[in-house]
Design an enzyme around this catalytic site. Structure first.
Site, short mmCIF file in Angstrom:
data_model
loop_
_atom_site.label_atom_id
_atom_site.label_comp_id
_atom_site.label_asym_id
_atom_site.label_seq_id
_atom_site.Cartn_x
_atom_site.Cartn_y
_atom_site.Cartn_z
CD GLU A 63 -2.98 -0.75 0.07
OE1 GLU A 63 -3.43 0.01 -0.15
OE2 GLU A 63 -3.00 -1.80 -0.66
CB SER A 65 -30.29 -29.02 -25.52
OG SER A 65 -29.67 -30.20 -26.15
#
Length: 883
Positions: free
Chosen positions: A121, A396
Site C-alpha cells: 500500500e 441444449s
C-alpha cells in the site's frame, strides 16, 4: 512647385491615415506599450502576494481544520445510521451492521504482516510525513500517460484519514480535508500508532472491519501470529478491492492479487524467492463455521454488488453511508427459493462430502427486475455465488438462442420448416443424435425432442456468425473462439450462468423486447434524497412474431417433450439442457439445466458439481432441473394474477370481424403517483370478458405521440419509469387475442410526478356537484409487476364522498403476492371532466397460502429426457472442436 505638390501629397496622405491632425508637424504618434516594466513588476507582486495568501490559507486550513476533525472523529467509525435494504414493496429486509473485533496492539502485530501491508500500500510509509509528494507525482505522470486514473497517490496515513473523515463526497475539499487529517495524524502520532490504527479500522470485505476480524473471518485465527505467509499476503491484497479480492467470494481473483503482493514483498527483499513461490501456489479452501442463517442474504449480497458495479459506490461507502437501497426482491419468491435450496431431497445425492450444487434466477420479464435468486446450497454471507460467478456449458438450452430464434428472425424459416436430420458431418465436426435419425424433421419436433443434428445443420445454414451475434445481443458473454458449430449445442469456451440465461429467455417471454436485469430500483442517501435510479428501457432484439413462434415451440417442449417435469398450473415454455461427461465410456453428466418462462416470470436453473471429475458427475439428466424449476415456480407464483403469452397482431386468424360491441372500451381509469416508491399506480374497471389483455399507453406532455408502455392481464399496473418533475398522460385499451381486436382508448388521465426537492402539490378538490357517500374511495391496489409498489388503497374517511382514502393498500400485483405499504398519493390526477371515475374499492389482504408439501419428481431419468449436448461440444478432454 513640384516639390510643394509632393509635400502636399505626403501631408494629405498622412491626414488620410489619421495619424497627423491639421496643424501638426507631420511626426506620427507612438502607440503606448501594454506590457511595461512597471506593469510586469506590479503583476508579479500581486501574483506573489496572492500565492502567499493562498499558501498561508491552505496551511492554516490543513493545520487547524485537520487537527479539529481528528479530535472530533478519533473514536468514531461512522456517524450515519446503518444502510438499510428494502424489498420491492419497501419492506425492510436487512441492514449492513459492521462486524468489528477488539483492537490489536502494535506489539501483537507480526512484523511480516506490517511489512506486507507497507510493501503493497505505501512502501515509503516510514519516510514521508503523511503526504508522499513523490508518489503523487509518479501517479500523476502515469495518469496523464494513460489518459485515465490508473494509479492513486494516497499514503497509508491518508487512507486512515479517509476512514476517519466520514463523508463520501469526491470533491476537492474532501481531498484537502483528507490531507489535513493525514498531516495532523503525523504530527500527533508515531508511525507505529498510525499503522496500528490503520490495520484496526480498514474494511476487509462485506461488513468486516479490522485485521483481527478479517483473520477470524477468512482463516479462523484470532492470534495474528498464527497466520502463515500466504494468509498474510491474502489479507494484504484486500484493501485495493475488498469485495473483488474477497477469498470467500472470488478465490481465483484473490489468489491472483496475492501473487502481486508476494512479488512486491520479494522485490523489496522482505521474503526469498522460495517463500514467494510456495505462498503463491497455495489454494484457498477455508470454510467458515456455519452461522445463523439470515433470510434474503443472497439477494442482499447481489444488490450490494450491483450498487458497487453500476453506481460506483464502494463497500465502505455503503457500510457507513446510511443509504436506503430499494430492491426488486419479492419476499415470497425469495423465501421459496431459499427453502428449496435448503431441502436436500431436491438435489442428487453426492458420492462424498462435495455437494451437488445449484443456482437459480427469477426475472420479471415485463420490466427486467430480478424477483429472486440463489447462488448455491449452504450460502454464506458474502460467499461464493453461482448466479453470476460460475460459468458452465448450457447444453441444449442454448439451441433456442443461437440456432432456432435467429433462423426464424432471418425470415427464411418458420416453426413448420423441415430441417435435415440425417447422420452427417460438418467438416471435421460430427455431432450425434440420441433418438436416431431421419431424412427431415420439422423445426418444432426437433426442438421438442432436443435433437442435435437439426440444430447444428440450422446454424450452418444461417451462418455461425449470425447465431453468435444474435446470442450476444441477448446478453450472453461469448468469446471469439466460440464461433464454431458446436455453439449450437452449448459448446462454449467459458460457459454461461443462470442470470444471463434467464435474461436472454425473458426476451421470448416479453414479445421480443429485452431489458437488462437489475436488482436495485433506487438508492436514497442519508438525507432521503434519491441519488440513483434503475434504467428500465427496453431494446427490441427480435420481432414479435419470432418470439411468438419460439414460445409456441417451447410450450410443446414442456407439454410433450424433454421438459415435462416443469409443468405447473400455468402456461410454461422452456428448454432443457444437459452437458455430458466428456469422459470416454462414462455416460454421466456434468451439467443439467432448465430455462423457462410463464407469462409472468422467467427463470433459469442449473445443477452440477463445482469441480466435475470422473467421480463427481450427475447420474440424472435435465428432468431433475426441470422438476426443481416447476416446484419453485409453482409456489413462488402463488397469488400472482395469471396472464397469457403475448400474441402478435395478425397471428390469430378469426372467421368473422367482431362488431364494435365485442370490444368494449376500458372505463374508470385512475392514476396516482406514490412518492415513497416513485411509481405511478394505475387502475381501471376490468371488462367483462375472458382472456383479455390490457395495453397501457403513455405520453410525456412535451412529446407529440403516445407510445405503448406496458401489457398486463389485470386491472392495475405500476409505472416505475416516470421521472420526477415531469407530467404524463395515460390511456388504456383492451386487447382480445381470440378476436385479434383492440378496443378504442379509454379516457386520458394526467399525472404530475413530484420532484423530490419540491413540496407535494395539494390533493385535487372534488367537484361539489358530485354525489356524496358515507365511505371514501378505496384507491389503487398495489402493483407487483413493476418492482412491487405498495398500493394507495384503503378506506376513506366517512363523509369524504369519492375522496381518496389513504390507508394500507393491498399489495397483490402482477409480479407476486406482496404485502401492501402505506397508501400515499404522490401526484395530481386529473380525470376527464365529462366522466366520473367509479370508486375502486381496496380488497382485503389474502391469507398467505400454506407451505407446499410437494416433493420432487422421480429421480430416475425420464424416457423423454433431454439427450444432452454432443460429447464433441465443449468441455471434452482431448478433443479439439472445429467448425
Amino acid at each position: 512647385m513640384a516639390r510643394d505638390r509632393d509635400q502636399l501629397t505626403r501631408n494629405g496622405g498622412n491626414r488620410d491615415r489619421g495619424s497627423n491632425p491639421p496643424g501638426s508637424k507631420g511626426k506620427p504618434k507612438k502607440k503606448k506599450k501594454f506590457l511595461t516594466k512597471k506593469r510586469v513588476l506590479w503583476s508579479l507582486f500581486f501574483a506573489t502576494a496572492l500565492a502567499i495568501f493562498c499558501a498561508l490559507g491552505g496551511y492554516l486550513f490543513i493545520m487547524l481544520n485537520g487537527q479539529k476533525l481528528l479530535e472530533e472523529n478519533r473514536d468514531k467509525l461512522t456517524v450515519n445510521p446503518p444502510t438499510q435494504i428494502f424489498d420491492r414493496n419497501a419492506n425492510l429486509i436487512g441492514e449492513l451492521s459492521l462486524e468489528k473485533s477488539d483492537p490489536v496492539e502494535y506489539e501483537d502485530l507480526p512484523k511480516m504482516l506490517i511489512t506486507a501491508f507497507v510493501a503493497t500500500e505505501d512502501k515509503r510509509f516510514f519516510d514521508h510525513k503523511g503526504v508522499d509528494l513523490w508518489s503523487i507525482g509518479r501517479a500523476a505522470v502515469k495518469d496523464i500517460a494513460a489518459r485515465s486514473m490508473v494509479e492513486g497517490g494516497s499514503t497509508i496515513t491518508q487512507q486512515l484519514a479517509k476512514n476517519i473523515f466520514l463523508t463520501r463526497d469526491k470533491t476537492f475539499f474532501r481531498k484537502a480535508t483528507e490531507v489535513s487529517i493525514a498531516v495532523a495524524l503525523e504530527n500527533t502520532e508515531t508511525k507505529e500508532e498510525i499503522i496500528t490504527m490503520y490495520l484496526n479500522r480498514i474494511p476487509f470485505g462485506g461488513t468486516i472491519y479490522g485485521i483481527k476480524a478479517a483473520s477470524i473471518r477468512y482463516f479462523g485465527k484470532e492470534d495474528l501470529n498464527d497466520l502463515k505467509l500466504w494468509e498474510i499476503a491474502t489479507l494484504a491484497a484486500m484493501p485495493k478491492g475488498p469485495s473483488r479480492y474477497n477469498p470467500l467470494r472470488n478465490p481465483e481473483l484473490s489468489k491472483e492479487r496475492r501473487a502481486v503482493v508476494l512479488q512486491l514483498m520479494y522485490d523489496q527483499k522482505a521474503i526469498t524467492k522460495e517463500q514467494m513461490d510456495e505462498a503463491k501456489a497455495v489454494d484457498y479452501n477455508y470454510t467458515p463455521p456455519e452461522s445463523s442463517k439470515q433470510r434474503y442474504q443472497a439477494f442482499i449480497d447481489y444488490a450490494i454488488d450491483e450498487a458497487e458495479d453500476k453506481f460506483g459506490l464502494t463497500e465502505d461507502d455503503l457500510n457507513i453511508g446510511g443509504y436506503k437501497i430499494y430492491t426488486t426482491m419479492d419476499k415470497h419468491a425469495q423465501e421459496t427459493i431459499e427453502d428449496a435450496f435448503a431441502d436436500d431431497d431436491n438435489f442428487e445425492k453426492s458420492v462424498d462430502d462435495e455437494l451437488v450444487q445449484g443456482s437459480m434466477t427469477i426475472i420479471n420479464q415485463e420490466n427486467g427486475s430480478i424477483v429472486a435468486l440463489m447462488g448455491g446450497r449452504n450460502y454464506e454471507k458474502k460467499g461464493y455465488s453461482r448466479v453470476d460467478g460460475s460459468r458452465r456449458s448450457p447444453g441444449s438450452s442454448f439451441k433456442p438462442l443461437v440456432a432456432y430464434a435467429p433462423a426464424l428472425e432471418s425470415g427464411k424459416f418458420t416453426n413448420d420448416s423441415m430441417l435435415s436430420n440425417e447422420k452427417q458431418c460438418f467438416g471435421k465436426y460430427c455431432p450425434n443424435n440420441l433418438h436416431g435419425y431421419s431424412t427431415t424433421i420439422s423445426m418444432a419436433d426437433a426442438l421438442t425432442k432436443s435433437e442435435n443434428i437439426p440444430a447444428v445443420w440450422l446454424l450452418n445454414e444461417i451462418g455461425v456468425n449470425t447465431g453468435f451475434q444474435f446470442a450476444k445481443k441477448l446478453g450472453i458473454n461469448l468469446k471469439d473462439e466460440d464461433k464454431n458449430l458446436s455453439l449450437a449445442l452449448g459448446g462454449m469456451s467459458e460457459g454461461t450462468n443462470t442470470l444471463e440465461m434467464a435474461q436472454a429467455y425473458s426476451a421470448f417471454a416479453n414479445g421480443g423486447e429485452l431489458r437488462d436485469a437489475y436488482s436495485i430500483k433506487s438508492i436514497a442517501d442519508s438525507d432521503d434524497k434519491t441519488v440513483y435510479k434503475a434504467n428500465t428501457s427496453a431494446e427490441r432484439v427480435m420481432s414479435e412474431d419470432t418470439a411468438y413462434q419460439m414460445t409456441e415451440m417451447m410450450q410443446k417442449v414442456v407439454q410433450d417433450g424433454t421438459g415435462k417435469k416443469a409443468k405447473i398450473n400455468r402456461p410454461v415454455a422452456g428448454k432443457t439442457g444437459t452437458t455430458q461427461s466428456g469422459y470416454e465410456g462414462i455416460s454421466s453428466n456434468r451439467d443439467v439445466w432448465f430455462v423457462g418462462y410463464t407469462p409472468e416470470w422467467t427463470a433459469a436453473v442449473w445443477m452440477g458439481y463445482d469441480k466435475p471429475s470422473k467421480t463427481h458427475l450427475l447420474k440424472n439428466s435435465s428432468p431433475l432441473a426441470a422438476a426443481f424449476w416447476g416446484k419453485v415456480m409453482e409456489e413462488a407464483l402463488e397469488g400472482v394474477p395469471a396472464k397469457s403469452f403475448p400474441v402478435p397482431k395478425g397471428s390469430v386468424k378469426v372467421e368473422a370481424t367482431p362488431t364494435p360491441e365485442a370490444a368494449p372500451v376500458v372505463t374508470g381509469l385512475q392514476a396516482a403517483y406514490d412518492a415513497s416508491t416513485m411509481t405511478v399506480n394505475l387502475s381501471w374497471n376490468p371488462v367483462e370478458a375472458a382472456g383479455v389483455d390490457y395495453r397501457i399507453y403513455r405520453r410525456e406532455t412535451s412529446e407529440a405521440d403516445f407510445t405503448r408502455l406496458l401489457n398486463t392481464s389485470t386491472g392495475s399496473v405500476g409505472d416505475i419509469s416516470a421521472m420526477p418533475g415531469l407530467s404524463y398522460e395515460y390511456y388504456v385499451t383492451a386487447y382480445y387475442p381470440e378476436l385479434d381486436e383492440e378496443s378504442e382508448p379509454s379516457d386520458i388521465v394526467t399525472v404530475s410526478v413530484q420532484d423530490e426537492l419540491q413540496t407535494p402539490e395539494p390533493e385535487p378538490t372534488m367537484d361539489p356537484n358530485l354525489p356524496t357517500d358515507d365511505t371514501g374511495n378505496g384507491g389503487n391496489s398495489g402493483n407487483g409487476d413493476n418492482g412491487g409498489i405498495p398500493g394507495d388503497g384503503g378506506t376513506g374517511n366517512n363523509g369524504n364522498g369519492n375522496g381518496n382514502g389513504n390507508g394500507n393498500g393491498n399489495g397483490n400485483g402482477n409480479g407476486g403476492s406482496n404485502n401492501g405499504g402505506s397508501g400515499n398519493n404522490g401526484g395530481t390526477v386529473t380525470p376527464p371532466p365529462e366522466i366520473t371515475p367509479p370508486p375502486v374499492q381496496s380488497t382485503p389482504q389474502p391469507t398467505p397460502p400454506p407451505e407446499s408439501t410437494g416433493t420432487t419428481g422421480d429421480p430416475v431419468t425420464d424416457p423423454a429426457a433431454d439427450p444432452g449436448s454432443d460429447p464433441n461440444a465443449g468441455f471434452v478432454e482431448g478433443v479439439t472442436t472445429t467448425q
